[in-house]
Design an enzyme around this catalytic site. Structure first.
Site, PDB file in Angstrom:
ATOM      1  CD  GLU A 202     -32.442  78.725  20.358  1.00  0.00           C
ATOM      2  OE1 GLU A 202     -32.458  79.727  19.640  1.00  0.00           O
ATOM      3  OE2 GLU A 202     -33.389  77.923  20.414  1.00  0.00           O
TER       4      GLU A 202
ATOM      5  CE  LYS B  70     -37.546  72.859  16.487  1.00  0.00           C
ATOM      6  NZ  LYS B  70     -36.892  73.551  15.394  1.00  0.00           N
TER       7      LYS B  70
ATOM      8  CG  HIS C   3     -41.874  94.521  46.721  1.00  0.00           C
ATOM      9  ND1 HIS C   3     -41.987  95.032  47.987  1.00  0.00           N
ATOM     10  CD2 HIS C   3     -41.380  95.524  45.952  1.00  0.00           C
ATOM     11  CE1 HIS C   3     -41.612  96.308  47.978  1.00  0.00           C
ATOM     12  NE2 HIS C   3     -41.241  96.624  46.756  1.00  0.00           N
TER      13      HIS C   3
END
Ligand SMILES: O=P(O)(O)OC[C@H]1O[C@H](O)[C@H](O)[C@@H](O)[C@@H]1O
Length: 528
Positions: A322, A455, A351
């Protein structure tokens, strides 16, 4: 490079901080001295920018804000005596509050003690508290913490269901710097409803952490919540772990917040030194710049070899991405900057995806976080002379070596233990490294203009939902999606309308969809 030369390089570049017992090894980043010299002028500017920022310059020009997270751990640095005093007294207030909660001086109406705490917040108002809880909460904390960090109804239900028999002794923190973010607002409303459902007076359980005067602050004030802690406008969400945002939840869990602040302060002092080689944050920024050509061409894979640091990469994801992920540089030129961050923990990830790291696309550099202390107390031997911790340590070394042999670079950060001091130091280290890197690539690390677009688009979808539902309410015959879109004067939004209706239909919200679901165009919609 042969083994002797590598060992030489290791020693030449090793950074060690005695008080913290902290090491940084950048020897496996294959830059040479010419590269470091070429970057020196940019670093001179970065050190200067940082000194200005610490003095209270407007380092976030777009939002016209100072950037003061460094003052939180060294209040004397704050630009005015009032700010210094406020920082000092807020920490005291937090300690007094936590102490009273622990001893029952502050207690819920129907129980002698609070047993649990729900922390509602998102982004910078969740990731720091989550990371620190995982890293530092004692095994049996005075209050067990639970997070609601999304607008996911099932996620909220899970927390509330698990707590249903202890809600009457559960404190609620609503954390939102702006006090207007939808997700924590939704979480708060849902939790409030659950409290009312058990005839509990929510205000007696609720604590707000937000900027004075925000929507949340006003609500908490008018409803007379149990407590309010203020958040400063000069602390960004992603650098707010050492503010009330991080300190209140930490203190409630019995974590030593003074030690966290102290660790950060020590690291701040160490990363204020204007010399690349003697400054661990500068060494990190240099390494990032080298690896990705100053353009983020390589991803940062963060691998702490310690379960309690599992959430560090998630925390760093916001701090780094950000801050650095920006379209424009400070001169307004298109730059498309950023560094992608991911990772979980070693040896577990060996793994999973380390196969690709070793042999696949070479589009990353690794950062190993090594913790010297295996555990408190002695270890059993899992084979002659060897413990589980020896294995973990061997796995780290082995992976670092295997990557290096295949021209995959890596950094190793080593701390003696996971404790409040070292966690505070790690947070401060990366905050500063991000600040330096932003200067090197000439961007504003302290705003997030791109977040707004999502938003706004989401708000528009909710408006559209209200509009189409109203039209359907006034409608007696089923409509096709296109007819509905036309009636709403939103013909270019058929797809969005379709998605809205499919969601309402799936949730028993009165929307009937009929037709062939493989061909959305054939669908007819009505309300039942
Ligand atoms: O603490 P709040 O104001 O609720 O903000 C929570 C988060 O929301 C935004 O999306 C910002 O991009 C983040 O930087 C911030 O941490």
């Amino acid at each position: 490079m042969d083994a002797t030369a590598l060992w030489q390089r290791y020693q030449e570049w090793l950074y060690f901080h005695e008080e913290l017992g902290f090491y940084l090894d950048v020897s496996r980043m294959r830059f040479d001295n010419a590269f470091v010299e070429a970057l020196q002028p940019k670093f001179d500017k970065a050190f200067k920018d940082m000194a200005e920022l610490e003095k209270g310059a407007i380092a976030n020009p777009d939002e016209n804000r100072m950037v003061g997270h460094y003052w939180l751990r060294n209040p004397d640095l704050a630009p005015s005596p009032e700010v210094t005093q406020e920082i000092v007294s807020v920490v005291e207030q937090i300690e007094v509050f936590a102490e009273k909660v622990h001893t029952g001086g502050i207690h819920p109406p129907k129980a002698p003690r609070f047993t649990d705490v729900i922390s509602i917040g998102i982004g910078g108002s969740a990731l720091g508290p989550q990371f620190v809880a995982q890293a530092l909460a004692p095994d049996f904390p005075p209050l067990a913490i639970h997070f609601i960090d999304n607008s996911d109804p099932a996620g909220i239900d899970r927390v509330l269901t698990q707590l249903r028999n202890r809600l009457s002794s559960t404190l609620v923190l609503v954390i939102s710097k702006s006090g207007g973010t939808p997700e924590p607002r939704n979480g708060m409303k849902e939790v409030k409803t659950a409290y009312s459902g058990q005839n509990l007076d929510f205000a007696k359980y609720a604590v707000a952490i937000t900027m004075p005067g925000s929507k949340l602050d006003k609500l908490a004030e008018s409803e007379e919540w149990l407590a309010r802690f203020s958040m400063y406008d000069w602390v960004g969400g992603r650098t707010s772990e050492m503010s009330t945002v991080g300190l209140v939840p930490a203190a409630l869990q019995g974590i030593d917040i003074r030690a966290m602040l102290e660790g950060a302060k020590i690291m701040d002092d160490a990363t204020r030194i204007p010399s690349i080689k003697s400054n661990p944050a500068a060494l990190l920024a240099l390494s990032w710049y080298f690896s990705g050509n100053g353009k983020g061409e390589k991803d940062m894979v963060v691998l702490p070899y310690k379960d309690s640091l599992l959430l560090f990469s998630r925390y760093l994801q916001q701090l780094v991405m950000e801050s650095l992920g920006k379209e424009k540089d400070l001169d307004g030129n298109i730059a498309h900057q950023g560094i992608a961050v991911y990772g979980n923990k070693g040896s577990t990830d060996q793994h999973a995806y380390v196969q690709q790291l070793r042999e696949g696309v070479p589009n990353f550099f690794a950062t190993f976080i090594e913790v010297l202390e295996d555990r408190k107390g002695t270890s059993v031997e899992v084979e002659a002379g060897i413990t589980s911790g020896d294995y973990l340590s061997g796995f780290l070394q082995g992976t670092r070596q295997a990557l290096y042999e295949n021209q995959r670079d890596s950094i190793v950060v080593t701390i003696p233990q996971v404790n409040p001091l070292t966690v505070g130091a790690l947070i401060a280290l990366y905050e500063r490294a991000v600040g330096f890197y932003a200067s090197l690539v000439n961007i504003n690390a302290y705003h997030q203009p791109g977040v707004e677009a999502g938003k706004k688009a989401a708000a528009a979808v909710l408006e559209l939902q209200k509009k189409v539902v109203e039209i359907l309410q006034a409608q007696s015959n089923p409509l096709s999606l296109e007819e509905l879109a036309q009636k709403a004067n939103e013909s270019d939004k058929v797809e969005s309308i379709y998605a809205i209706l499919r969601h309402l239909h799936a949730n028993g919200r009165g929307v009937v969809l009929e037709g062939n679901f493989a061909q959305p165009n054939s669908l007819k919609v009505s309300l039942n």
